[in-house]
Design a protein around this motif. Structure first.
Motif, PDB file in Angstrom:
ATOM      1  N   LEU A 276      -7.696  32.979  61.551  1.00  0.00           N
ATOM      2  CA  LEU A 276      -7.483  31.310  61.514  1.00  0.00           C
ATOM      3  C   LEU A 276      -6.494  30.843  60.314  1.00  0.00           C
ATOM      4  O   LEU A 276      -6.228  29.638  60.621  1.00  0.00           O
ATOM      5  CB  LEU A 276      -8.958  30.720  61.453  1.00  0.00           C
ATOM      6  CG  LEU A 276      -9.852  30.894  62.554  1.00  0.00           C
ATOM      7  CD1 LEU A 276     -11.284  30.268  62.497  1.00  0.00           C
ATOM      8  CD2 LEU A 276      -9.367  30.915  64.045  1.00  0.00           C
ATOM      9  N   ALA A 277      -6.465  31.427  59.456  1.00  0.00           N
ATOM     10  CA  ALA A 277      -5.565  31.075  58.277  1.00  0.00           C
ATOM     11  C   ALA A 277      -5.279  32.268  57.384  1.00  0.00           C
ATOM     12  O   ALA A 277      -5.443  33.363  57.613  1.00  0.00           O
ATOM     13  CB  ALA A 277      -6.525  30.191  57.376  1.00  0.00           C
ATOM     14  N   ARG A 278      -4.376  32.107  56.390  1.00  0.00           N
ATOM     15  CA  ARG A 278      -3.726  33.028  55.838  1.00  0.00           C
ATOM     16  C   ARG A 278      -4.751  33.536  54.519  1.00  0.00           C
ATOM     17  O   ARG A 278      -5.797  32.913  54.448  1.00  0.00           O
ATOM     18  CB  ARG A 278      -2.522  32.271  55.009  1.00  0.00           C
ATOM     19  CG  ARG A 278      -1.351  31.910  55.995  1.00  0.00           C
ATOM     20  CD  ARG A 278      -0.446  31.461  55.150  1.00  0.00           C
ATOM     21  NE  ARG A 278       0.489  32.403  54.524  1.00  0.00           N
ATOM     22  CZ  ARG A 278       1.075  32.532  53.193  1.00  0.00           C
ATOM     23  NH1 ARG A 278       1.320  31.343  52.585  1.00  0.00           N
ATOM     24  NH2 ARG A 278       1.807  33.449  52.711  1.00  0.00           N
ATOM     25  N   PRO A 279      -4.638  34.605  53.938  1.00  0.00           N
ATOM     26  CA  PRO A 279      -5.549  35.133  53.011  1.00  0.00           C
ATOM     27  C   PRO A 279      -5.820  33.932  51.883  1.00  0.00           C
ATOM     28  O   PRO A 279      -4.933  33.385  51.664  1.00  0.00           O
ATOM     29  CB  PRO A 279      -4.881  36.626  52.652  1.00  0.00           C
ATOM     30  CG  PRO A 279      -3.688  36.666  53.612  1.00  0.00           C
ATOM     31  CD  PRO A 279      -3.132  35.496  54.232  1.00  0.00           C
ATOM     32  N   THR A 280      -6.543  34.554  51.066  1.00  0.00           N
ATOM     33  CA  THR A 280      -7.023  33.886  49.659  1.00  0.00           C
ATOM     34  C   THR A 280      -5.977  34.340  49.040  1.00  0.00           C
ATOM     35  O   THR A 280      -5.741  35.525  48.817  1.00  0.00           O
ATOM     36  CB  THR A 280      -8.397  33.857  49.387  1.00  0.00           C
ATOM     37  OG1 THR A 280      -9.428  33.618  50.413  1.00  0.00           O
ATOM     38  CG2 THR A 280      -8.618  33.302  47.741  1.00  0.00           C
ATOM     39  N   GLY A 281      -5.439  33.219  48.062  1.00  0.00           N
ATOM     40  CA  GLY A 281      -4.467  33.918  46.985  1.00  0.00           C
ATOM     41  C   GLY A 281      -4.426  32.918  45.892  1.00  0.00           C
ATOM     42  O   GLY A 281      -5.147  31.721  45.807  1.00  0.00           O
ATOM     43  N   VAL A 282      -3.440  32.868  44.979  1.00  0.00           N
ATOM     44  CA  VAL A 282      -3.207  31.936  44.016  1.00  0.00           C
ATOM     45  C   VAL A 282      -1.632  31.497  43.941  1.00  0.00           C
ATOM     46  O   VAL A 282      -0.638  32.094  44.357  1.00  0.00           O
ATOM     47  CB  VAL A 282      -3.307  32.676  42.508  1.00  0.00           C
ATOM     48  CG1 VAL A 282      -2.623  33.998  42.325  1.00  0.00           C
ATOM     49  CG2 VAL A 282      -3.081  31.793  41.371  1.00  0.00           C
ATOM     50  N   LEU A 283      -1.589  30.261  43.624  1.00  0.00           N
ATOM     51  CA  LEU A 283      -0.098  29.471  43.485  1.00  0.00           C
ATOM     52  C   LEU A 283       0.253  29.194  42.327  1.00  0.00           C
ATOM     53  O   LEU A 283      -0.652  28.714  41.601  1.00  0.00           O
ATOM     54  CB  LEU A 283       0.023  28.351  44.465  1.00  0.00           C
ATOM     55  CG  LEU A 283      -0.288  28.542  46.191  1.00  0.00           C
ATOM     56  CD1 LEU A 283      -0.314  27.388  46.586  1.00  0.00           C
ATOM     57  CD2 LEU A 283       0.437  29.760  46.992  1.00  0.00           C
ATOM     58  N   TRP A 284       1.397  29.276  41.956  1.00  0.00           N
ATOM     59  CA  TRP A 284       2.018  28.624  40.639  1.00  0.00           C
ATOM     60  C   TRP A 284       3.372  27.913  40.996  1.00  0.00           C
ATOM     61  O   TRP A 284       4.084  28.351  41.665  1.00  0.00           O
ATOM     62  CB  TRP A 284       1.730  29.400  39.612  1.00  0.00           C
ATOM     63  CG  TRP A 284       2.763  30.571  39.450  1.00  0.00           C
ATOM     64  CD1 TRP A 284       3.962  30.878  38.729  1.00  0.00           C
ATOM     65  CD2 TRP A 284       2.201  31.859  39.966  1.00  0.00           C
ATOM     66  NE1 TRP A 284       4.304  32.157  39.235  1.00  0.00           N
ATOM     67  CE2 TRP A 284       3.240  32.973  39.813  1.00  0.00           C
ATOM     68  CE3 TRP A 284       1.184  32.422  40.665  1.00  0.00           C
ATOM     69  CZ2 TRP A 284       3.187  34.023  40.180  1.00  0.00           C
ATOM     70  CZ3 TRP A 284       1.036  33.681  41.123  1.00  0.00           C
ATOM     71  CH2 TRP A 284       2.187  34.635  40.899  1.00  0.00           C
ATOM     72  N   ASN A 285       3.961  27.185  39.891  1.00  0.00           N
ATOM     73  CA  ASN A 285       5.004  26.630  39.993  1.00  0.00           C
ATOM     74  C   ASN A 285       6.249  27.570  39.493  1.00  0.00           C
ATOM     75  O   ASN A 285       6.064  27.720  38.267  1.00  0.00           O
ATOM     76  CB  ASN A 285       5.192  25.347  39.339  1.00  0.00           C
ATOM     77  CG  ASN A 285       6.458  24.551  39.482  1.00  0.00           C
ATOM     78  OD1 ASN A 285       7.542  25.038  39.788  1.00  0.00           O
ATOM     79  ND2 ASN A 285       6.343  23.029  39.305  1.00  0.00           N
ATOM     80  N   ARG A 286       7.097  28.163  40.162  1.00  0.00           N
ATOM     81  CA  ARG A 286       8.236  29.212  39.870  1.00  0.00           C
ATOM     82  C   ARG A 286       9.083  28.658  39.044  1.00  0.00           C
ATOM     83  O   ARG A 286       9.544  29.302  38.115  1.00  0.00           O
ATOM     84  CB  ARG A 286       8.663  29.756  41.002  1.00  0.00           C
ATOM     85  CG  ARG A 286       9.565  28.866  41.831  1.00  0.00           C
ATOM     86  CD  ARG A 286      10.546  29.565  42.540  1.00  0.00           C
ATOM     87  NE  ARG A 286       9.848  30.424  43.710  1.00  0.00           N
ATOM     88  CZ  ARG A 286       9.621  30.289  44.823  1.00  0.00           C
ATOM     89  NH1 ARG A 286      10.059  29.071  45.383  1.00  0.00           N
ATOM     90  NH2 ARG A 286       9.037  31.134  45.748  1.00  0.00           N
ATOM     91  N   ASN A 287       9.433  27.225  38.811  1.00  0.00           N
ATOM     92  CA  ASN A 287      10.416  26.656  37.882  1.00  0.00           C
ATOM     93  C   ASN A 287       9.511  26.430  36.618  1.00  0.00           C
ATOM     94  O   ASN A 287      10.159  26.308  35.713  1.00  0.00           O
ATOM     95  CB  ASN A 287      10.671  25.188  38.514  1.00  0.00           C
ATOM     96  CG  ASN A 287      11.097  25.504  39.873  1.00  0.00           C
ATOM     97  OD1 ASN A 287      12.032  26.337  40.187  1.00  0.00           O
ATOM     98  ND2 ASN A 287      11.112  24.333  40.820  1.00  0.00           N
ATOM     99  N   ARG A 288       8.255  26.780  36.349  1.00  0.00           N
ATOM    100  CA  ARG A 288       7.742  26.682  34.985  1.00  0.00           C
ATOM    101  C   ARG A 288       7.362  27.869  34.571  1.00  0.00           C
ATOM    102  O   ARG A 288       7.097  27.681  33.434  1.00  0.00           O
ATOM    103  CB  ARG A 288       6.542  25.419  35.209  1.00  0.00           C
ATOM    104  CG  ARG A 288       6.726  24.100  35.707  1.00  0.00           C
ATOM    105  CD  ARG A 288       5.479  23.422  35.936  1.00  0.00           C
ATOM    106  NE  ARG A 288       5.641  22.055  36.197  1.00  0.00           N
ATOM    107  CZ  ARG A 288       6.279  20.991  35.571  1.00  0.00           C
ATOM    108  NH1 ARG A 288       6.538  21.293  34.264  1.00  0.00           N
ATOM    109  NH2 ARG A 288       6.580  19.785  35.952  1.00  0.00           N
TER     110      ARG A 288
END
Length: 329
Positions: A276-288
């Protein structure tokens, strides 16, 4: 070097950034003067100097107060980002000078990160007691802007669609199945076999409209001719969902790891759901990029996810229909 370049690179000060953000917040010079503890003429003079140095009009004087021009909106947006970076630098310097190891600001999508993140935080604290963490719960719509603006270092939870990521880096952590769950006392929990039609008479705990799971879930239920009744609760709170399942005959859609809590065990219904949805993961700002403390937490998330993979419940296998009557259920 143009006059604009010279002013932004040489003469722009942090006080100018704070002035812009404050004027945008209050839109009134008297209120700005009051909160900044200076006089109205001083505020007006500082704004005039800033506009003169940049060579652009940043605010329009109207009967409703000071309204930012397109130039003002642009500079205010960047001012908020630069102030956030300065605050992060201040926090890191304070941490280093006091002997601690830094601070991490994390956004958590509660419906999918309620097991992963606490265990990762426990691991982080065992390895680096001086790394402190602030956790903010929210939805994708509320947390991603905070991540983009630099108010958060990481966001942990069910990853949004790729086209919504923009400038975010992502790392998949845990592809945990989404399952249909009830309390262990639920009438369906005592059946050896369960059909989709058996779900029709029970109330639901649903993710709110607009959340990542709501629309896919509704499509699956519609495909199996399971209408959502008027008897439901909408929440992203794992605590509310858990408690409600323990005391009533509701059905909920939840991440598979939640069924394994010995303190509040849940029953997984043997009905297979598609992804139903994508996996659990972690995001961060690649510009920082990541601060050292944020990198430590990311490493702990990766290690914890690896351990949790071994405890994931297996997904129910759909029964192969033997005839037309079974195929229609």
């Amino acid at each position: 070097m143009s006059g604009l370049d010279w002013y932004l690179q040489i003469n722009l000060k942090a006080r100018h950034l704070r002035l812009l953000v404050t004027i945008d917040a209050y839109r009134n010079l008297s209120q700005v003067a009051e909160v900044t503890h200076v006089t109205v003429p001083a505020v007006s003079k500082s704004l005039a100097e800033l506009e003169r140095g940049i060579g652009l009009s940043l605010f329009s004087r109207t009967s409703q107060g000071l309204l930012p021009t397109p130039y003002g909106e642009c500079l205010i947006r960047h001012a908020r980002t630069m102030l956030s970076v300065l605050h992060q630098a201040r926090d890191e310097l304070k941490a280093l000078s006091s002997g601690t190891e830094g601070k991490v600001h994390v956004g958590m999508l509660p419906a999918t990160a309620s097991v992963l993140l606490p265990q990762a935080l426990a691991l982080l604290k065992s390895q680096s007691p001086g790394t402190n963490v602030t956790v903010v719960e929210g939805t994708t719509a509320s947390l991603l802007p905070e991540l983009w603006q630099g108010h958060l270092d990481l966001v942990v939870g069910r990853m949004p669609p790729p086209d919504a990521l923009g400038s975010f880096e992502e790392r998949e952590l845990l592809d945990e199945p989404v399952t249909l769950m009830t309390g262990v006392h639920h009438p369906l929990a005592h059946r050896r076999t369960v059909k989709w039609a058996d779900l029709r008479d029970y109330p639901w705990i649903l993710p709110p409209p607009g959340s990542l799971l709501r629309d896919p879930l509704e499509r699956v239920l519609e495909a199996h001719d399971v209408p959502l009744s008027n008897n439901y609760i909408e929440t992203l709170s794992v605590h509310v969902a858990r408690t409600q399942l323990q005391v009533s005959d509701f059905i909920a859609v939840m991440a598979g790891t939640l069924a394994n809590d010995p303190a509040q065990p849940l029953h997984v219904l043997p009905l297979a759901l598609p992804r139903l949805a994508r996996p659990t993961g972690v995001l961060w700002n690649r510009n920082r990029g990541l601060t050292p403390s944020a990198q430590r937490l990311l490493d702990c998330l990766v290690e914890t996810a690896s351990q949790l993979k071994n405890s994931l419940p297996s997904e129910p296998s759909p029964r192969r229909p033997r005839g037309k009557a079974q195929a229609s259920t």
